[in-house]
Design a protein around this motif. Structure first.
Motif, PDB file in Angstrom:
ATOM      1  N   PHE A  15      -4.083   0.937   7.100  1.00  0.00           N
ATOM      2  CA  PHE A  15      -3.547  -0.026   8.062  1.00  0.00           C
ATOM      3  C   PHE A  15      -2.410   0.576   8.864  1.00  0.00           C
ATOM      4  N   HIS A  16      -2.212  -0.020  10.039  1.00  0.00           N
ATOM      5  CA  HIS A  16      -1.012   0.236  10.823  1.00  0.00           C
ATOM      6  C   HIS A  16       0.065  -0.713  10.328  1.00  0.00           C
ATOM      7  N   PRO A  17       1.081  -0.246   9.683  1.00  0.00           N
ATOM      8  CA  PRO A  17       2.249  -1.124   9.586  1.00  0.00           C
ATOM      9  C   PRO A  17       2.938  -1.097  10.954  1.00  0.00           C
ATOM     10  N   LEU A  18       3.997  -1.859  11.093  1.00  0.00           N
ATOM     11  CA  LEU A  18       4.844  -1.661  12.259  1.00  0.00           C
ATOM     12  C   LEU A  18       5.575  -0.334  12.074  1.00  0.00           C
ATOM     13  N   LEU A  19       6.133   0.189  13.146  1.00  0.00           N
ATOM     14  CA  LEU A  19       6.924   1.413  13.012  1.00  0.00           C
ATOM     15  C   LEU A  19       8.103   1.181  12.062  1.00  0.00           C
ATOM     16  N   THR A  20       8.481  -0.083  11.967  1.00  0.00           N
ATOM     17  CA  THR A  20       9.721  -0.453  11.283  1.00  0.00           C
ATOM     18  C   THR A  20       9.562  -0.898   9.841  1.00  0.00           C
ATOM     19  N   ASN A  21       8.345  -1.212   9.393  1.00  0.00           N
ATOM     20  CA  ASN A  21       8.262  -1.907   8.105  1.00  0.00           C
ATOM     21  C   ASN A  21       7.292  -1.267   7.117  1.00  0.00           C
ATOM     22  N   ALA A  76       8.172  -1.579   3.360  1.00  0.00           N
ATOM     23  CA  ALA A  76       8.165  -2.962   2.882  1.00  0.00           C
ATOM     24  C   ALA A  76       6.742  -3.484   2.727  1.00  0.00           C
ATOM     25  N   MET A  77       5.910  -3.258   3.726  1.00  0.00           N
ATOM     26  CA  MET A  77       4.517  -3.741   3.644  1.00  0.00           C
ATOM     27  C   MET A  77       3.793  -3.103   2.479  1.00  0.00           C
ATOM     28  N   ALA A  93       5.071  -1.886  -0.191  1.00  0.00           N
ATOM     29  CA  ALA A  93       5.606  -2.403  -1.450  1.00  0.00           C
ATOM     30  C   ALA A  93       4.923  -3.720  -1.817  1.00  0.00           C
ATOM     31  N   GLY A  94       4.675  -4.549  -0.811  1.00  0.00           N
ATOM     32  CA  GLY A  94       3.996  -5.821  -1.075  1.00  0.00           C
ATOM     33  C   GLY A  94       2.591  -5.605  -1.601  1.00  0.00           C
ATOM     34  N   VAL A  95       1.868  -4.657  -1.010  1.00  0.00           N
ATOM     35  CA  VAL A  95       0.515  -4.333  -1.474  1.00  0.00           C
ATOM     36  C   VAL A  95       0.561  -3.893  -2.933  1.00  0.00           C
ATOM     37  N   ARG A 141       2.868  -4.258  -5.250  1.00  0.00           N
ATOM     38  CA  ARG A 141       3.323  -5.261  -6.211  1.00  0.00           C
ATOM     39  C   ARG A 141       2.198  -6.224  -6.615  1.00  0.00           C
ATOM     40  N   SER A 175      13.977  -0.366   6.112  1.00  0.00           N
ATOM     41  CA  SER A 175      12.957  -0.772   5.134  1.00  0.00           C
ATOM     42  C   SER A 175      12.682   0.359   4.147  1.00  0.00           C
TER      43      SER A 175
END
Lengths: 415, 452
Positions: free
Chosen positions: B210-216, B219-220, B222-224, B226, B253
């Motif tokens: 996936f493309h996260p945002l450049l910024t996150n 964090a993204m 980590a959610g996956v 967890r 992040s």
């Protein structure tokens, strides 16, 4: 693919429920716990803080089985939940004001990815001028971003709507994130008697969880999530168009689903809330005032007093603000001859309240002209009292015989 | 064998150490024919002290010409050992093989009347220990390819990287290592620009990507991770991110995820700028470098400094990550793949316990302005000059160098390889050389402190 259908028959009589005295933020936390999310991400901000504190305590006390992520800011809060949702988690968070502004980049993307994340906005006025007090400016600023947004009137409605929000968001015809908006200060800290549904009844109401059937990050079914689209023509932009159109369809579908979920809630738990638009003493009214959120309580008192004094005035309350409930509102507007709309935020572009601006679009579809005007009150925490609403009623009544003013009326300007 | 074919042990020769003594030939002849007649040795040292010595020896080629030209199928490549076997029963003594070999690795043994060649003494070549000067070594140059070649390439063929870019190599090798139970995050930058997440519904990757945002990104991811941890599934959460997103706008992040010790592997491909989007400056861009937002011009830039490339030193992101006390932090270079592979293994293992961070220097032919065939050379020079230092850190053992360079080349050897430093003044070069010395001293001190 499974469909979100009722898994257990609806009981003929609602079960007896525990009665508690809680503030709105705690009611939201209790609702979240009953909805059994897998993942909660939190970052504190006034006036949301006690909500996430309650959630953290419920988890710490073993009363809620969720992974809690103390992220380093709201931007990451929502990002963590996006990742969790893509891996199949039911997810929740809460924020407001500057936190919502900081979150905007992933916020916009959540609806585009069709992730059914539920987020409370404990509404706070927009800075600057600096203020930590309530107002709808934060939620209103992001009303055009593809999230479903519902506003609560009472603490009980906060609790019940928080649970319903998960079911609305995860409905396969919707698959959109939902904001449950509760007024900062007045609902967040306002303490009321609530009835707390039983866990097993909520479980039966919620049915099976199926969060990422449509889009997932899962090695068992590998896919590219959100590949690049666009271009000057052909498949690129048409792919984008189909995504966007699907989002808009999901928004429109949510109007039906919100009604269905509220109806089922009423049957199972014995509490009925108008899902889209509430009419209060509108039958036989010549004109009406329009409200949103917790101000409606004082407004209803003022309506009662005005009716007792012989004024033919009623009230229209919006619960579902996004998508804007055009058809439902048309039915109500058809009953009246003049309208005064009270907003708790401003629309800078039209020099009026945002809800008034939205309503003007609906009035155009009415096919006849009814005079209307905008009132702005309750900014930065100001109380909108019955006294203010009597001014609103009087000014709206004048629209029946005098030209409507273009300028909005600023209710708390001279308090 | 996988798609790479095999890579095997080989006898390596360092001409600088050879004095032509012939001990290796004596040892070989003794081992193979029982007498120390160097003329019958399968290894031959030729040349002179003045002109230097060369080696005539079978290279055990992967694409052996001797095998191709043999009309009797007497020579075959042994896929298990890698040795080219000679079968005397089939040989017709035509000597075509001696003509076919470019290395004089197979020759007529007058004592037998047949050809003879090196068989590596079944993996224990007699010549190697016989050399008194360590000019011969029996080594594996690329054992990694043997195992990796058997693993599935999880990127699609034909990704759209710039010509000569090492990042595609890095992506393929990394995913081979992590395997299919991986969720891959590739934030905006060169990696998705190459097509990792694909265009208009296609995908360049066989794992969920996936493309996260450049910024996150952190964090993204980590959610996956967890959620899979919560439901008891072992899934590796991997980011392959650029230096700009990691060190600038996505740093919050990244830092937050590291502080929470999220169980993810965060790899930064450092090409020292926003190369995918037009070669703009990032905080990882080094001092003096031309970029499209730190251009070279005639005027004076901000603060009265001449417009001669970037006026600030690079942010040292890997050292900042060490200060998060991550489970594992390492720097690596695409020119030192075995070092990189070793660190990748450690980072994968560490990511099962907590946050693992791998910072890979990856020269950019397009943005750094050098010929497309020079990528490995530029990457190597960065290390040989200590401009880039290869080290690793974990909380138990602290920081240590994995490829210390005790006798570094002057930094000009690195700078002159690239157009982005073409404009540098003497003062700027001396600033960069000073920073190399200072950075080395700083990291050495951290290594020293860690040891104490």
């Amino acid at each position: 693919m499974t469909t979100a259908t009722l898994e257990t028959p609806i009981p003929t009589k609602p079960a007896k429920q525990k009665v508690m005295l809680v503030e709105g933020n705690e009611a939201a936390a209790l609702g979240v716990a009953l909805a059994r999310p897998d993942m909660v991400a939190v970052y504190p901000i006034t006036p949301q803080s006690s909500l996430v504190e309650h959630v953290a305590k419920l988890i710490a006390d073993g009363k809620m089985d969720a992974d809690i992520v103390d992220a380093e800011g709201e931007h990451s809060v929502l990002s963590v939940l996006q990742g969790g949702a893509l891996a199949g988690a039911r997810t929740y968070t809460a924020t407001c004001g500057p936190g919502l502004a900081f979150m905007f980049e992933p916020y916009f993307r959540t609806s585009g990815m069709r992730l059914p994340i539920v987020m409370s906005i404990v509404t706070r006025d927009g800075i600057t001028p600096q203020s930590v007090w309530g107002g709808h400016q934060d939620a209103m600023t992001v009303r055009e971003v593809g999230w479903v947004q519902v506003y609560c009137e009472t603490v009980q409605e906060v609790l019940d709507t928080t649970i319903m929000a998960f079911k609305i968001a995860e409905h396969h015809d919707v698959m959109l994130p939902v904001n449950v908006c509760l007024d900062g200060n007045y609902l967040s800290y306002g303490t009321s008697r609530v009835e707390l549904p039983n866990q097993e009844d909520v479980d039966a109401f919620m049915g099976a969880k199926d969060v990422n059937w449509h889009v997932a990050l899962d090695p068992l079914r590998p896919m590219a999530v959100d590949p690049l689209t666009g271009g000057s023509g052909g498949k690129g932009p048409s792919t984008f168009v189909r995504y966007r159109k699907g989002q808009c369809r999901g928004m429109q579908n949510s109007l039906r689903v919100i009604e269905e979920v509220h109806a089922e809630w009423a049957q199972r738990f014995g509490r009925s809330f108008a899902p889209l638009v509430e009419e209060y003493r509108l039958d036989g009214a010549d004109y009406a005032i329009m409200t949103l959120g917790s101000m409606t309580g004082a407004a209803k008192d003022a309506i009662d007093e005005a009716r007792d004094a012989g004024k033919k005035v009623g009230l229209i309350k919006i619960k579902t603000f996004s998508p804007f409930p055009v058809e439902a509102l048309l039915k109500s507007l058809n009953k009246i001859q003049a309208l005064g709309v009270v907003d708790r935020s401003v629309g800078f572009r039209w020099n009026c309240g945002p809800m008034y601006q939205e309503t003007m679009g609906v009035l155009y579809r009415l096919g006849r002209h009814i005079p209307s005007m905008s009132f702005i009150g309750g900014l930065a925490g100001a109380d909108i009292t019955t006294g203010h609403f009597h001014r609103v009623i009087e000014a709206t009544e004048k629209l029946l015989s005098s030209p409507a003013p273009i300028e909005p009326v600023w209710l708390n300007e001279k308090d | 064998m996988g798609t790479f074919g095999g890579a095997y042990n080989t006898i390596a020769f360092d001409a600088n150490k050879c004095d032509g003594c012939g001990d290796c030939m004596t040892a070989c002849a003794t081992a193979k024919v029982g007498v120390g007649d160097t003329a019958r040795s399968r290894i031959q040292i030729v040349g002179s002290a003045d002109d230097g010595f060369e080696l005539a020896l079978c290279r055990q080629c992967a694409d052996p010409k001797c095998v191709t030209v043999c009309p009797a199928a007497a020579l075959t490549k042994n896929s298990a050992s890698g040795v080219i076997d000679w079968n005397g029963d089939k040989c017709v003594d035509c000597l075509l093989c001696t003509v076919g070999c470019a290395y004089a690795g197979i020759a007529l043994d007058a004592g037998t009347g047949h050809v003879a060649k090196c068989d590596t003494c079944d993996g224990a070549p007699a010549c190697v220990p016989a050399c008194p000067h360590d000019a011969l070594t029996y080594i594996t140059t690329s054992r990694i390819y043997n195992e990796v070649g058997d693993w599935e390439d999880l990127f699609a063929p034909g990704l759209a990287g710039c010509q000569g870019c090492n990042t595609e190599l890095l992506m393929r090798h990394t995913l081979r290592r992590t395997g299919p139970e991986t969720v891959l995050a590739t934030p905006p930058g060169c990696v998705p620009g190459m097509g990792s997440v694909g265009f208009n519904g296609t995908t360049g990757t066989k794992v969920p990507v996936f493309h996260p945002l450049l910024t996150n990104t952190a964090a993204m991811l980590a959610g996956v991770k967890r959620q899979y941890k919560r439901v008891g599934r072992e899934v590796l959460a991997l980011a392959i991110a650029g230096d700009g997103g990691a060190s600038d706008v996505g740093f919050q992040s990244l830092s937050g995820a590291a502080e929470r010790n999220e169980q993810i592997l965060f790899m930064v491909v450092d090409n020292e700028g926003y190369m995918n989007t037009g070669m703009q400056r990032s905080s990882c861009t080094p001092y003096g470098a031309w970029t499209s937002t730190t251009p070279v011009g005639q005027g004076t830039g901000s603060g009265g400094m001449p417009s001669q490339g970037k006026t600030q030193d690079a942010k040292n992101l890997p050292l900042i990550m060490v200060n998060h006390r991550c489970e594992y932090v390492a720097t690596a270079s695409t020119a030192y793949m075995e070092d990189l592979y070793d660190k990748l293994d450690k980072a994968i293992a560490a990511s099962k316990r907590g946050f693992a961070y791998l910072h890979v220097y990856s020269p950019c032919t397009t943005g750094w302005r050098f010929p497309t065939d020079q990528n490995m050379e530029v990457a190597r020079k960065a290390v040989e000059t200590n401009f880039v230092m290869l080290w690793e850190y974990n909380p138990a053992d602290g920081l240590h160098f994995t490829r210390p360079v005790d006798d570094p080349l002057p930094v000009t050897e690195y700078l002159k390889a690239m157009g982005r430093f073409r404009h540098l003044s003497e003062d700027q070069i001396s600033h960069i050389q000073g920073k190399v010395v200072e950075n080395l001293a700083f990291v050495k001190q951290m290594a020293h402190v860690a040891k104490a």
